[in-house]
Design a protein around this motif. Structure first.
Motif, short mmCIF file in Angstrom:
data_model
loop_
_atom_site.label_atom_id
_atom_site.label_comp_id
_atom_site.label_asym_id
_atom_site.label_seq_id
_atom_site.Cartn_x
_atom_site.Cartn_y
_atom_site.Cartn_z
N ALA A 76 8.12 1.84 -17.87
CA ALA A 76 6.68 1.79 -17.59
C ALA A 76 6.02 0.61 -18.29
O ALA A 76 5.04 0.05 -17.79
CB ALA A 76 6.02 3.09 -18.03
N LEU A 77 6.56 0.23 -19.45
CA LEU A 77 5.95 -0.84 -20.24
C LEU A 77 6.43 -2.24 -19.86
O LEU A 77 5.78 -3.23 -20.16
CB LEU A 77 6.22 -0.60 -21.73
N SER A 78 7.60 -2.32 -19.21
CA SER A 78 8.15 -3.63 -18.89
C SER A 78 7.40 -4.26 -17.71
O SER A 78 7.06 -3.58 -16.75
CB SER A 78 9.64 -3.51 -18.54
N PRO A 79 7.11 -5.57 -17.79
CA PRO A 79 6.36 -6.22 -16.71
C PRO A 79 7.22 -6.43 -15.47
O PRO A 79 8.45 -6.40 -15.54
CB PRO A 79 5.95 -7.56 -17.33
N SER A 80 6.58 -6.65 -14.35
CA SER A 80 7.28 -6.96 -13.11
C SER A 80 7.32 -8.47 -12.92
O SER A 80 6.37 -9.18 -13.26
CB SER A 80 6.57 -6.32 -11.92
N THR A 81 8.41 -8.96 -12.35
CA THR A 81 8.52 -10.38 -12.04
C THR A 81 8.31 -10.62 -10.55
O THR A 81 8.62 -11.69 -10.03
CB THR A 81 9.91 -10.92 -12.44
N GLY A 82 7.78 -9.61 -9.86
CA GLY A 82 7.58 -9.72 -8.41
C GLY A 82 6.22 -10.27 -8.05
O GLY A 82 5.43 -10.69 -8.89
N THR A 83 5.95 -10.25 -6.76
CA THR A 83 4.64 -10.63 -6.24
C THR A 83 4.40 -9.83 -4.97
O THR A 83 5.29 -9.11 -4.49
CB THR A 83 4.55 -12.13 -5.95
N LEU A 84 3.21 -9.94 -4.42
CA LEU A 84 2.87 -9.29 -3.16
C LEU A 84 2.55 -10.38 -2.15
O LEU A 84 1.59 -11.15 -2.32
CB LEU A 84 1.66 -8.36 -3.34
N LEU A 85 3.37 -10.48 -1.11
CA LEU A 85 3.17 -11.50 -0.09
C LEU A 85 2.18 -11.01 0.95
O LEU A 85 2.34 -9.91 1.51
CB LEU A 85 4.50 -11.85 0.59
N PRO A 86 1.14 -11.78 1.24
CA PRO A 86 0.15 -11.36 2.24
C PRO A 86 0.74 -11.40 3.64
O PRO A 86 1.52 -12.28 3.99
CB PRO A 86 -0.96 -12.40 2.08
N CYS A 87 0.33 -10.43 4.46
CA CYS A 87 0.82 -10.33 5.85
C CYS A 87 -0.38 -10.18 6.79
O CYS A 87 -0.63 -9.08 7.33
CB CYS A 87 1.76 -9.14 6.00
N PRO A 88 -1.14 -11.25 7.01
CA PRO A 88 -2.34 -11.15 7.87
C PRO A 88 -2.01 -10.67 9.28
O PRO A 88 -2.82 -9.98 9.91
CB PRO A 88 -2.86 -12.59 7.89
N GLU A 89 -0.80 -11.02 9.78
CA GLU A 89 -0.44 -10.65 11.14
C GLU A 89 -0.24 -9.14 11.31
O GLU A 89 -0.33 -8.62 12.43
CB GLU A 89 0.84 -11.39 11.57
N GLU A 90 0.00 -8.41 10.23
CA GLU A 90 0.15 -6.96 10.30
C GLU A 90 -1.12 -6.24 9.89
O GLU A 90 -1.15 -5.01 9.87
CB GLU A 90 1.31 -6.52 9.39
N SER A 91 -2.15 -6.99 9.53
CA SER A 91 -3.38 -6.42 8.99
C SER A 91 -4.43 -6.23 10.08
O SER A 91 -4.27 -6.68 11.21
CB SER A 91 -3.94 -7.34 7.90
N VAL A 92 -5.52 -5.57 9.69
CA VAL A 92 -6.68 -5.41 10.56
C VAL A 92 -7.90 -5.91 9.80
O VAL A 92 -8.15 -5.48 8.67
CB VAL A 92 -6.88 -3.93 10.97
N ASP A 93 -8.65 -6.82 10.41
CA ASP A 93 -9.85 -7.41 9.78
C ASP A 93 -9.51 -8.03 8.43
O ASP A 93 -10.17 -7.77 7.42
CB ASP A 93 -10.95 -6.35 9.61
N GLY A 520 -10.49 -1.55 8.34
CA GLY A 520 -9.35 -2.45 8.34
C GLY A 520 -8.48 -2.27 7.11
O GLY A 520 -8.66 -1.36 6.31
N PHE A 521 -7.49 -3.14 6.95
CA PHE A 521 -6.66 -3.16 5.75
C PHE A 521 -5.94 -4.50 5.66
O PHE A 521 -5.57 -5.10 6.67
CB PHE A 521 -5.64 -2.01 5.74
N LYS A 522 -5.77 -4.97 4.43
CA LYS A 522 -4.93 -6.13 4.15
C LYS A 522 -3.53 -5.63 3.86
O LYS A 522 -3.35 -4.80 2.97
CB LYS A 522 -5.45 -6.90 2.94
#
Length: 661
Positions: A76-93, A520-522
């Motif tokens: 729980a305390l260890s940081p993540s080395t990841g990221t969140l890639l945006p997906c506008p094509e799957e999103s709404v508004d 909508g949702f991102k």
């Protein structure tokens, strides 16, 4: 190196919030004297805290322990080395919505959301695996980290990686489940607002264990209730009892900051109880009900046993063994345990009487006695005005009998969504209601499944004209081969959730044409960081340096990098992102000037002045309330002099936080 050049540092860590380091810094600010060259002096810390039972080092202590708990806490305390890639094509508004859907392992996602949303979430609802032995999926080699997720989703070579059900045969059924839940709940506690609340649906298999874990993480003092919920009626399964209920555990972030739960008064109660209409006075035409002023269930409290004069001149009092010696209006005594009392003090009663809110009714069944200790011919009531009671709301029961699972089956069938065991939308709407969510409160569900919670938030917003925001997180667990979901084109559960949000939004818009809200949702997907980690090859340092001239991962878009900056800088992922062309370069403004970013791959010496002045002019127009940070691609500058000049111009005009990627 001058000051400006020193300020233009390179961001290469690529990590989410480091909770351990933040905890150490907080401890250092409170107890600086316990830190020395050798680390923390725990003996000094003990003395500063006091020896009277503050530090418990004994082996025999109350609580729930299991093999792997220490590791779960560290995870729980260890940081993540990841990221969140945006997906506008799957999103709404995409450009306007403030709702989020994140596809990925919820532990890694929660870590990435920490900087942006710690202390900002009003309500969390989760429906985690009940751990009955056939639906809880986990890695054979239990590792809660980004590699596990990347293997699961096929983003890196799995080398024989496989999943299996968490059955009793493994010998670690409860251990695995607890180790999975502990770090996720630990992070969720930090995300809650000071007046936030979490609701967790759970079955019999892990109810007792979950309660102990939540007592530890949220604090026993912040336990609110364990609701029983009728999940189905009827049936004949089971050896001893037919299983018809499950549970919802409710905890507050700080119970002293959380308003009491309230629900709407049901229409059937209004019809049967608030069925009288005022015929005169200031509240003429209003509906009201009547409640007895004396109830046998009331505790014997001081100042609430006194004489009341009735319309015929007689005096009445609740039954008992002791009476005021003087029979007159308001004359009172201190009651004993056998004496009945009124619901109010005399002062409150008199005030209500003057307002016309007291009703005397003649009856042959009165429990009141007169001055001769005989049965009175009167009962006394007070008026409960419907509008007042609706504003206060109703204190909910800890048994929920209205929202059975079959309702969810009907909801999904109507939307054409193939999914089993989802929670009914109206159940979650009920939780949104009793927790008094409103405005733009953030609602989080990190076991979102088919996205019943997002559906419920949309419906509740349309119902009461609010603008709650929803964050949904779901693992892209594959749908079974040959299943109805796979036949309909849904490769995984995350795809099902996103499609449910789209379809439910369209339906709600049609049903509520007068409401203009955010439907909508991102969409985002968990992935490895866009920033290269510094991994030197000690056998070939020259090659290492050459390979790290470009600090960003090849193939990532500017938008990918922008949103990683939002995550790592702790900015809401729903903030506006604007762009302008300055000197032929694309400049981004994020969060009304909180960040300015230029990710162009080439910045020559002649570009510096125009780019810097363009940023400064835009910064002046936006006038951000917080300190502005500016980011450039490190490899874009033609040389170090160009980089230094850029930092110097910005610094001379008040922007001192200049960074390169």
């Amino acid at each position: 190196m001058n000051k400006a050049a020193m300020n233009l540092v390179t961001l290469q860590d690529g990590e989410s919030a480091n909770i351990v380091n933040e905890n150490i810094e907080q401890l250092k600010s409170i107890f600086p004297e316990v830190f020395g060259e050798g680390g923390i002096n725990f003996e000094t810390l003990r003395q500063l805290l006091g020896d009277a039972g503050v530090i418990d080092e004994g082996e025999e202590k109350y609580g729930l322990n299991w093999h792997g708990k220490k590791k779960a806490r560290q995870i729980a305390l260890s940081p993540s080395t990841g990221t969140l890639l945006p997906c506008p094509e799957e999103s709404v508004d995409w450009d306007t919505t403030k709702n989020l859907f994140v596809e990925g392992d919820n532990l890694e996602v929660l870590k990435l959301l920490q900087r942006s949303y710690t202390g900002k979430v009003k309500m969390i609802y989760i429906d985690p695996p009940y751990n009955t032995g056939n639906e809880f999926i986990y890695p054979d080699k239990f590792q809660d980290n980004l590699d596990t997720y990347l293997k699961y989703t096929g983003q890196i070579d799995d080398q024989g990686f496989k999943l299996s059900s968490n059955t009793e045969a493994s010998g670690r059924k409860h251990t695995n489940w607890l180790s999975m839940m502990y770090p996720r709940l630990k992070i969720s506690q930090a995300l809650l607002r000071v007046d936030g609340v979490i609701f967790i649906s759970i079955g019999n298999d892990e109810h007792a264990n979950l309660k102990k874990v939540c007592d530890e993480i949220f604090g026993e003092e912040n336990f609110i209730a364990s609701f029983s919920r009728m999940m189905k009626s009827g049936g004949a399964k089971g050896k001893f009892f037919t299983p018809n209920i499950d549970y919802i555990l409710a905890y507050a972030k700080n119970v002293n900051e959380l308003d009491g739960f309230r629900s709407e008064i049901p229409q059937e109660q209004i019809k049967t109880y608030y069925n009288k209409i005022e015929v005169s006075g200031a509240r003429k035409g209003e509906s009201y009900g009547e409640e007895r002023l004396y109830k046998a269930s009331l505790d014997a409290r001081p100042n609430q046993r006194y004489w009341i004069q009735c319309p015929d001149g007689s005096f009445v009092i609740p039954p008992g063994n002791s009476f005021p010696s003087k029979v007159s209006e308001g004359e009172k005594i201190i009651p004993n345990s056998d004496d009945g009392v009124w619901k109010w003090t005399y002062t409150t009663y008199k005030d209500e009487l003057d307002k016309g809110n007291i009703v005397f009714k003649e009856t042959s069944t009165s429990a009141l006695v007169d001055e001769r200790n005989n049965q009175s011919k009167y009962n006394i009531y007070n008026k409960l005005w419907l509008t007042d009671q609706q504003e206060k709301g109703k204190v909910p029961s800890d048994f929920i009998g209205k929202y059975e699972n079959r309702q969810s089956s009907a909801e999904l069938k109507e939307l054409g969504i193939p999914f089993d065991f989802a929670k009914p939308v109206n159940l979650i709407r009920y939780l949104l209601e009793i927790a008094r969510t409103k405005g733009d409160d953030i609602i989080l569900d990190f076991f979102s499944g088919s996205c019943s919670t997002a559906h419920a938030v949309f419906q509740q917003n349309a119902y009461d004209s609010q603008h709650r925001r929803c964050i949904s997180v779901q693992l892209p667990e594959l749908t079974p081969d040959g299943s109805e979901a796979r036949k309909l084109g849904f490769a995984n559960i995350a795809d099902i959730g996103k499609e449910r949000i789209r379809r439910s939004a369209k339906k709600i818009v049609i049903e509520n044409p007068g409401y203009v809200g955010d439907f909508g949702f991102k969409a985002f997907k968990l992935a490895s960081s866009s920033i290269k980690a510094w991994v030197p090859n000690r056998d070939d340092l020259e090659e290492t340096l050459l390979s790290h001239q470009e600090h960003l991962i090849e193939g990532r878009t500017e938008q990918d990098v922008l949103y990683e900056l939002l995550i790592k800088r702790g900015i809401d992922l729903a903030v506006p992102v604007e762009s302008k062309i300055v000197s032929g370069k694309n400049i981004y403004s994020i969060g009304y000037g909180a960040l300015f970013v230029c990710l162009d791959e080439s910045i020559a010496h002649g570009d510096v002045e125009m780019i810097a002045q363009g940023i400064l002019k835009w910064h002046e127009e936006l006038s951000p309330s917080s300190q502005t940070h500016v980011f450039f691609r490190d490899s874009a500058f033609i040389d170090d002099v160009t980089k230094t000049n850029m930092a110097a111009i910005l610094e001379q005009n008040g922007i001192t936080h200049v960074r390169s990627l």
